[in-house]
Scaffold this motif. Structure first.
Motif, PDB file in Angstrom:
ATOM      1  N   LEU A  55     -79.770  27.926 -81.542  1.00 39.45           N
ATOM      2  CA  LEU A  55     -79.105  27.488 -80.318  1.00 39.45           C
ATOM      3  C   LEU A  55     -78.571  28.670 -79.529  1.00 39.45           C
ATOM      4  O   LEU A  55     -78.526  28.636 -78.296  1.00 39.45           O
ATOM      5  N   SER A  56     -78.163  29.716 -80.234  1.00 37.06           N
ATOM      6  CA  SER A  56     -77.616  30.898 -79.568  1.00 37.06           C
ATOM      7  C   SER A  56     -78.707  31.763 -78.947  1.00 37.06           C
ATOM      8  O   SER A  56     -78.516  32.336 -77.872  1.00 37.06           O
TER       9      SER A  56
ATOM     10  N   HIS B 102     -74.968  37.167 -79.951  1.00 38.86           N
ATOM     11  CA  HIS B 102     -75.450  35.802 -79.750  1.00 38.86           C
ATOM     12  C   HIS B 102     -74.341  34.782 -80.018  1.00 38.86           C
ATOM     13  O   HIS B 102     -74.353  34.090 -81.039  1.00 38.86           O
TER      14      HIS B 102
ATOM     15  N   LYS C 231     -80.765  23.769 -75.632  1.00 42.30           N
ATOM     16  CA  LYS C 231     -79.519  23.039 -75.383  1.00 42.30           C
ATOM     17  C   LYS C 231     -79.770  21.642 -74.842  1.00 42.30           C
ATOM     18  O   LYS C 231     -79.106  20.677 -75.243  1.00 42.30           O
TER      19      LYS C 231
ATOM     20  N   PRO D 289     -81.724  29.482 -75.305  1.00 38.60           N
ATOM     21  CA  PRO D 289     -80.950  28.578 -74.429  1.00 38.60           C
ATOM     22  C   PRO D 289     -81.696  27.310 -74.048  1.00 38.60           C
ATOM     23  O   PRO D 289     -81.075  26.295 -73.731  1.00 38.60           O
ATOM     24  N   GLU D 290     -83.030  27.337 -74.073  1.00 35.78           N
ATOM     25  CA  GLU D 290     -83.801  26.166 -73.687  1.00 35.78           C
ATOM     26  C   GLU D 290     -83.623  24.993 -74.642  1.00 35.78           C
ATOM     27  O   GLU D 290     -83.981  23.851 -74.316  1.00 35.78           O
TER      28      GLU D 290
ATOM     29  N   MET E 110     -72.189  31.358 -79.899  1.00 34.49           N
ATOM     30  CA  MET E 110     -72.584  29.946 -79.863  1.00 34.49           C
ATOM     31  C   MET E 110     -72.401  29.399 -78.447  1.00 34.49           C
ATOM     32  O   MET E 110     -71.336  29.575 -77.842  1.00 34.49           O
ATOM     33  N   PRO E 111     -73.413  28.757 -77.878  1.00 31.96           N
ATOM     34  CA  PRO E 111     -73.273  28.217 -76.522  1.00 31.96           C
ATOM     35  C   PRO E 111     -72.285  27.059 -76.492  1.00 31.96           C
ATOM     36  O   PRO E 111     -72.119  26.330 -77.467  1.00 31.96           O
ATOM     37  N   GLU E 112     -71.629  26.888 -75.369  1.00 29.93           N
ATOM     38  CA  GLU E 112     -70.688  25.791 -75.197  1.00 29.93           C
ATOM     39  C   GLU E 112     -71.421  24.499 -74.867  1.00 29.93           C
ATOM     40  O   GLU E 112     -72.560  24.514 -74.399  1.00 29.93           O
TER      41      GLU E 112
END
Length: 352
Positions: free
Chosen positions: A189-190, A257, A196, A193-194, A259-261
């Motif tokens: 996931l980090s 990298h 998400k 990005p695609e 973790m995305p929100e």
């Protein structure tokens, strides 16, 4: 029906629950916020500790020690939110036979990502009960065929491919990673990005997101490092699989990298002091050297992804949450545990 395969650049393999599993590929010649007090085995464990103390030999600890690194991630990033009480209510409902899955679960694919060296475990005794529980609810499940003796970045690419394939028909994916499998899932996931838009939630079970003192201590010792590295490479893997679990490697990776929100995340950790556990020696090592409780491999202080909902349980070692064990006193079963954790994750709204 979900088909989960490796990227074409990697060794091909398919492992799903929707269709008969392909044979395993051949290998070469792998809420710290509110820790629950009072382990189920506390009285027995105390006696066991006394026995261990009486038998301790004057052998120096391996490595230089990691007391200053334990729990570093809780200080460097936004804290997790303790949701152990929420878990307890859901787990009680599951045990009472109630369906705690929200309706949207039918529109999701649940993919399990195994931990370090878990390919060596028969499917019938590793992660099987967790997947059975979801499948019994009429949900679609599968296993991501990661190389469990390879590094995090290597496996992140496999997780990416699995997510893209599982979501081809418009379904959202829920990743469930045990131990290093949680790191592989979070890394995907980090790094990509695609993913998400295709991932509804992430559930990590006893994953050393901030690192592990066991990994760091062992690999800091040149003799142990040589032995462990040689053994993994003899099995066709890479020492990077162990290196990626150290505090130093995790700090470096997360700096690059993060973790995305916006992806609902639940992180579960556990502690135990059960003398009958096969990991008791490691539990005692970390308790005696650092004064901390663990599941035998991972500390709650290191297991929670920043900003996630955290769950801390007592009485489970690192094998109890996903394995079929002979422990008659296990307070939580893999089936109930999985349904409760997933229910928490699916109650969380997905962010932008």
């Amino acid at each position: 029906m979900v088909q989960v395969t490796r990227p074409s650049s990697l060794t091909p393999s398919t492992q799903t629950r929707a269709t008969p599993e392909a044979p395993a590929r051949a290998k070469g010649a792998q809420g710290f916020n509110a820790i629950v007090k009072g382990d189920s085995f506390s009285s027995t464990a105390q006696a066991g500790s006394q026995q261990v103390n009486a038998l301790r030999l004057p052998i120096p600890w391996p490595g230089k020690g990691e007391a200053d690194k334990i729990g570093w991630i809780q200080k460097a990033y936004p804290p997790a939110k303790d949701s152990t009480a929420e878990f307890m209510k859901l787990n009680q409902a599951v045990r009472a036979g109630q369906n705690v899955m929200p309706p949207e679960a039918k529109n999701c694919v649940f993919l399990a990502v195994g931990g370090l060296l878990s390919e060596a475990a028969p499917k019938q005794i590793y992660f099987d009960k967790n997947l059975d529980a979801l499948e019994a609810q009429g949900l679609q499940v599968g296993r991501v065929p990661v190389d469990t003796d390879m590094g995090v970045e290597h496996n992140a690419a496999i997780v990416r491919q699995a997510v893209l394939e599982a979501s081809k028909n418009g379904k959202q994916v829920v990743l469930i990673g045990h131990s290093k499998g949680g790191l592989d899932s979070a890394a995907a996931l980090s790094m990509y990005p695609e993913l998400k838009e295709h991932v509804r939630a992430l559930v990590t079970i006893q994953s050393p997101y901030g690192g592990s003192p066991m990994a760091q201590d062992l690999l800091d010792n040149p003799l142990v490092r040589y032995g462990v590295g040689g053994a993994i490479e003899a099995l066709g893997g890479s020492i990077q699989a162990g290196e990626d679990l150290t505090y130093d490697s995790r700090k470096e990776f997360l700096a690059k990298h993060p973790m995305p929100e916006g992806i609902p995340t639940v992180s579960m950790a556990s502690t135990t002091a059960n003398p009958t556990s096969p990991l008791f020696a490691m539990q005692e090592y970390m308790h005696q050297r650092y004064g901390v409780k663990s599941d035998g491999l991972v500390l709650p202080q290191d297991a929670f992804i920043p900003g996630s909902k955290s769950v801390t349980l007592s009485g489970l070692d690192h094998l109890d949450s996903t394995g079929t064990t002979l422990n008659p006193f296990k307070p939580y079963q893999p089936e109930d545990l999985t349904l409760s954790l997933v229910a928490i994750a699916l109650k969380m709204p997905k962010g932008g």
